[in-house]
Structure formats: structure tokens, C-alpha cells
Design a protein around this motif. Structure first.
Motif, mmCIF file in Angstrom:
data_model
loop_
_atom_site.group_PDB
_atom_site.id
_atom_site.type_symbol
_atom_site.label_atom_id
_atom_site.label_comp_id
_atom_site.label_asym_id
_atom_site.label_seq_id
_atom_site.Cartn_x
_atom_site.Cartn_y
_atom_site.Cartn_z
ATOM 1 N N SER A 139 -2.309 4.818 6.198
ATOM 2 C CA SER A 139 -3.542 4.301 6.806
ATOM 3 C C SER A 139 -3.982 2.999 6.143
ATOM 4 O O SER A 139 -4.481 2.089 6.817
ATOM 5 C CB SER A 139 -4.663 5.339 6.745
ATOM 6 O OG SER A 139 -4.920 5.725 5.411
ATOM 7 N N GLU A 140 -3.775 2.867 4.834
ATOM 8 C CA GLU A 140 -4.127 1.624 4.131
ATOM 9 C C GLU A 140 -3.215 0.478 4.573
ATOM 10 O O GLU A 140 -3.666 -0.645 4.751
ATOM 11 C CB GLU A 140 -4.007 1.813 2.621
ATOM 12 C CG GLU A 140 -5.040 2.743 2.040
ATOM 13 C CD GLU A 140 -4.800 3.059 0.568
ATOM 14 O OE1 GLU A 140 -3.864 2.480 -0.024
ATOM 15 O OE2 GLU A 140 -5.539 3.884 0.026
ATOM 16 N N PRO B 68 0.838 -1.204 0.000
ATOM 17 C CA PRO B 68 0.000 0.000 0.000
ATOM 18 C C PRO B 68 0.871 1.250 0.000
ATOM 19 O O PRO B 68 1.933 1.264 0.616
ATOM 20 C CB PRO B 68 -0.778 -0.098 1.313
ATOM 21 C CG PRO B 68 -0.654 -1.513 1.752
ATOM 22 C CD PRO B 68 0.638 -2.013 1.193
ATOM 23 N N GLN C 231 -3.128 9.670 6.732
ATOM 24 C CA GLN C 231 -3.376 9.612 5.295
ATOM 25 C C GLN C 231 -2.296 10.344 4.514
ATOM 26 O O GLN C 231 -2.524 11.381 3.918
ATOM 27 C CB GLN C 231 -4.763 10.162 4.975
ATOM 28 C CG GLN C 231 -5.857 9.300 5.553
ATOM 29 C CD GLN C 231 -7.240 9.886 5.339
ATOM 30 O OE1 GLN C 231 -7.389 11.050 4.970
ATOM 31 N NE2 GLN C 231 -8.247 9.076 5.579
#
Length: 80
Positions: free
Chosen positions: A38-39, A34, A75
Motif C-alpha cells: 500500500s505504501e 517501500p 497492507q
């Protein structure tokens, strides 16, 4: 000094991405990396499981609920 702390999320994320890249070459089914912090946290199953156990332990001990930070804080893109 103008450089980020060695303990900041961005540095941890960069180091994790490098390790992830090395593992991905050895374990083909390891998945894609990712690019947003956050992912990466959401797909880290062990991390999410332990976090939920911690939250439940706090509740059970009568310590209240975990105070959540704004989601925007996590993010950010990984720039290598």
C-alpha cells in the motif's frame, strides 16, 4: 499447486521491487523501496494521478463512484 498466481499482487510487487532496485542503482535520487504494498502504491505518483483521472471520468460519465476494497487487502510486506 500451492504457489501464488503469476497475476497476484504479491508477484507483481516482487517484480516491481526488483526493477526498482535496478533503477535505484542507476538513478541515485530514485529513493528507497517501500516494503509495504500500500505504501508503494501511495508513492507511485503517476499511478495515483491516472487513478484520480479515471475516477473523475467515471463520475463525469455518470457511472458512479469506484467501489473501494478494504485497506487491509494491500497492507502486506514484501518478503524476498
Amino acid at each position: 499447486c500451492g504457489s501464488p498466481s503469476r497475476l497476484c499482487k504479491r508477484v507483481f510487487f516482487t517484480r516491481w521491487a526488483k526493477l526498482h532496485g535496478k533503477l535505484s542503482t542507476r538513478v541515485p535520487s530514485h529513493g528507497e523501496m517501500p516494503s509495504v504494498y500500500s505504501e508503494a502504491k501511495l508513492v507511485a505518483q503517476t499511478y495515483q494521478s491516472v487513478k484520480q483521472q479515471l475516477f473523475k471520468a467515471f463520475q463525469k460519465a455518470g457511472l458512479g463512484t469506484w467501489v473501494k476494497k478494504p485497506p487491509e487487502q494491500d497492507q502486506f510486506l514484501l518478503t524476498v
